[in-house]
Structure formats: C-alpha cells, structure tokens
Motif scaffolding. Structure first.
Motif: not given
Length: 513
Positions: A67, A70, A113, A115, A170, A193, A195, A206, A208, A267
C-alpha cells in the motif's frame, strides 16, 4: 465563522454534524457558484482554477499486497496518476497460466492513494502489444461513467481526464469496455483510496487484498495456458476464486508478514465479476470494520464481513499471539477447492494466557501448506532435467516419475490428506492407511477405479477390516495419475508410476459397468 474553522472544531469523524452543516450551507454555496452558463465550453479550458489546490505531485502506485504510504500533507494538491494497461500471461495456479488483462501488469491493478479535495489528473495508456481497447471506471469519480467515457483507449494510445476526489472512502475501479463482464473477469480491477481531510489513524501494517473469480475452459488445476469460458461466466460457475490474481499469491514465501503487537489494516476489495465474498481471517476478530469501504467504523468485533462484487471494506485488528492466520472467503469450497486462501504470518513472543494451543497449518491449508516452499522450483528443475535427458539418457523415465510425484503431492494435500492424513496412516478404525498398504499395491486398476468412481463396502487392509465410503474424486486424468503415483511411492510404498493412458482406459471401462 469560516467553513474551515467550523470543520476543525468538529473533530475527527463527526459526520452527522458535518452533514447537517452541509445541508444548511448548501443553498448559499450553490447560489454563490451558480450553474454553468448555456453553451459554456467543456474542454480542458473549461475546468477553471481551483483555488484550494496547491502544487502537484506524481502518485505513488503500488502492487498488491503493498500500500502507498499515508498522506501527511494537510492541503489539497494536483495528483498525477499514470496507469498502463497490459495484457500479460501470468500464473493463475501451480502449472496453470492465463492471459490476464491488467492495470499495471498485475492483478489487482495498482493501489491508488489520494486525499479528499485533491484534483486527480489521470493518464491511461494502453500498451501497443494489447489486442483490445480498454478504459477505466473509478467508483470514486463523481461524473457519468466514472471516467469510462473519457478514457476509452486503443492499443498504443493514451487518454487523459481529470476529476476532483470529493468523497472519502475505499473504492473499486475496473474496466467498463464492452463486454464489461469479460474485461473484469480477466482481471481488470483495483482499489483507489480517498483519505478524508483529517487523514486516517496510524497503524503498524497496511495490506492490499482483492478477491476475484475466474472462468477457465479447463477444470481447476488443469495445467497449461487456459482460456476464458464465457458460458461458465454467464452461469456464474467460476473455476477459480482467488486473492490477488493467483491461487498462491498470499501463501508460503509470499504470505503477508507482521509481528505480535502490530495493529493491521487490510484494504479488501472484491473485483468480482459475479460472486459476493464472505471475508474472514481464521484466528482473528476484526476490531473495526468500515463496511462497504465507507469512512465510519460502523461495526466492532466482527467475525466475517460481506463484500459485494464491485465493493470493498476496511478491517483493522491487533495481533496478540504469533502464528499463521488464514485469510479465506468463508464460502469454504472457494477457499479450499478454488483458491481463495491466503496467510498472514506473525512472529513474536508467545502469550499463553491468550492462546495455549499448537498450530497445525495443514488442517486448513491443504495444498497451500507446501506452496512457496520449493515445490514449484523442484518441478521446474525436474522438467528441465527431463528435457536435457530426452535424447538418449535412460534416466528419463525416472525423472518423469519424480515430476509426477511432486505434482501428485500437491493433489494429495488438496484432496486426500484430511482423511488419510499427511503421513498416509489414515485414522484407526475409520480411514484405512495408504502407507505400506497391501490393498493399494495389489491391483493398480482397482486403485484407479477407487479414485474415479469411489469405493464403498467392506475392505481388508493390512489384515484389518474397514467398512466405509470413499466418494469419487473430481480430478482429471492427469491429476489421478499423479496422485496415485505419489501415493504408490510414498511412506514406504514402492510401486510403478500410473500413466494418464491407464487412467483414461479404466475410466472408460468403468463408465460401462
């Protein structure tokens, strides 16, 4: 009061208050922005400038089970996603290959990923070697087709479109080029994803994982390059149900890895195209479940969570004791007979107050217990030796038998070990032994019939009477030959190999009896 300060004062996950605030402010926001004027251009120049966007970055994309890290920034930015479609032959199961249609050369496609509030500029390329056009429908996109209409891409071409990541969660993405079901069934799906503004609580690990169902012309385990079976797909009769595109993607050396004390977040997605998943980790409880990929942990202490085709979930749990935890679709024939099984291997100190038992992987794993431990390499090495020796070396027959033994062991651990045990000793008074079995070795044709048609009634093995039922086993001719060759030459047995022709002959004779 400014909207940003109101949001900050609400704290993390105060979604009812946020929704109420949104309903109160929505009319004012709509009236301030106003609808687009009639005749307003819709091309790239029509996007305007989002004042909240600061800078830009290239998205970090990862292959399952990894993953991306963050997101730590506190502002929205322009995120450039570059994804390439490739049609590639890869391993679906031991000895089984399949032509996958992929995002990024892998199944599932790359993990994306971003935001909430980011502007995503999406570049979809279709490798020149592809035979088919493809596109992408991202469930995170607010707009017709989820980007599909804007991303239809012929082989050797590239498409570009953009969208604002408005809603956290997600989300699944998949190909939506006709025939849609076929594109998805060939592996064209992944997860994105988004966030939330506030970010996500930190965890130690994390992962996947995405489940998918595959429809091949050959039966489960039938070796060689398999093609897509439209009739099976329409009838929703998958040959394989797997995690991360392969029956052995998360076992043996490829298992997920963590340590005692870690908090794990998975996830989990379900690419489908047909089946609903009953996701379960044997030996763990999901302390938090974000059902259907939403942003609220709406359930706690959950044993099994349902994930629909084209849906997702996020689960979190803390690891208290070491061992191997088994990921399954709890529709159990999918797990133990079609491939929907993985491992999470946890190292660290014991805690006998939590769990004092012993771990026996074979009870759950069957053929996967040996996966990744060298079996595939041994088979490949033996087959290479056969090719070298084929000209004149008399070792050829022996090497072919060794190959059958290795393949047969995998069939045995998939199908036979629960009753006859990994040692071949059976269960006293219930299941007769195969080890040093006079009954087994006395009549080769009889042993083939026992596998093909089943066996019932009284038998005597090594001087002891048994009276039970062995149902017929759903194996093809090669699998029957391999497993019997393995059994006839293991645990002190010494017999000749069983050939595919012998199985074919006995099966034909048995059909008329």
């Amino acid at each position: 009061m400014k909207i940003h300060s109101i949001r900050a004062s609400l704290g993390r996950w105060h979604w009812p208050a946020v929704l109420t605030l949104g309903l109160l402010l929505a009319p004012a926001i709509r009236s301030a922005e106003g609808p687009p004027a009639l005749g307003e251009p819709r091309g790239p120049d029509a996007k305007g400038v989002d004042q909240a966007i600061r800078g830009e970055e290239i998205a970090v994309l990862t292959s399952a089970p990894d993953v991306p890290p963050p997101i730590t920034r506190k502002h929205a930015t322009k995120v450039i996603v570059e994804l390439e479609v490739k049609e590639v032959v890869k391993t679906l199961a031991d000895g089984v290959e399949y032509l996958f249609w992929t995002y990024g050369g892998e199944v599932p496609g790359k993990f994306i990923r971003v935001r909430q509030g980011d502007l995503v500029e999406f570049h979809l390329k279709n490798d020149p070697s592809s035979k088919m056009p493809h596109n992408i429908d991202l469930h995170a996109v607010t707009g017709p087709g989820g980007g599909a209409a804007s991303s239809f891409t012929a082989p050797g071409h590239e498409s570009q479109f953009s969208f604002k990541a408005m809603n956290p969660g997600l989300y699944v993405y998949h190909c939506a080029t006709a025939p849609v079901g076929m594109h998805v069934a060939n592996g064209m799906y992944g997860l994105i994803l988004v966030e939330p503004w506030e970010g996500m609580l930190p965890v130690d690990k994390e992962f996947y994982v995405v489940q998918g169902d595959f429809y091949t012309t050959g039966r489960f385990g039938e070796e060689g390059l398999q093609s897509f079976d439209q009739a099976k797909a329409e009838d929703e009769r998958p040959t394989y149900v797997v995690f991360n595109g392969s029956a052995n993607s998360l076992v043996g050396d490829r298992a997920l890895k963590s340590r005692v004390g870690d908090t794990v977040r998975i996830y989990f997605g379900n690419g489908g195209p047909n089946l609903v998943s009953s996701f379960h980790v044997i030996g763990e409880i999901f302390e938090k479940v974000y059902s259907e990929g939403g942003v609220l942990a709406n359930q706690r202490q959950v044993q099994t969570t349902v994930v629909p085709a084209g849906g997702s979930t996020v689960v979190e749990f803390k690891l208290d004791v070491p061992g191997t935890y088994i990921l399954v679709d709890h529709s159990l024939f999918r797990a133990f007979n079609k491939g929907a099984l993985g491992m999470l291997k946890v190292t660290g100190p014991e805690n006998l107050l939590v769990y004092s038992g012993k771990e026996v992987d074979a009870v759950y794993l069957g053929s996967q217990a040996d996966a990744g431990s060298g079996s595939e390499r041994r088979i490949a090495d033996l087959q290479a030796q056969v090719k070298v020796a084929m000209a004149s070396d008399p070792k050829i027959a022996g090497l072919n038998k060794d190959v059958q033994m290795e393949k047969g062991k995998r069939v045995y651990m998939q199908t036979c070990f629960a009753c006859h045990q990994p040692t071949g000793l059976g269960l006293p008074g219930v299941f007769p032994p195969l080890a040093k079995s006079d009954f087994l070795l006395a009549d080769k044709d009889r042993s083939i019939r026992g596998v093909v048609k089943g066996l019932s009634g009284p038998v005597t093995v090594n001087g002891k009477a048994y009276n039970g039922v062995m149902p017929p086993v759903a194996l093809n001719d090669e699998q029957v030959a391999n497993v019997l060759t393995y059994v006839r030459n293991s645990w002190g047995n010494s017999g000749d190999a069983v050939s595919v022709d012998e199985v074919r002959r006995v099966r034909a004779e048995s059909a008329h009896q």
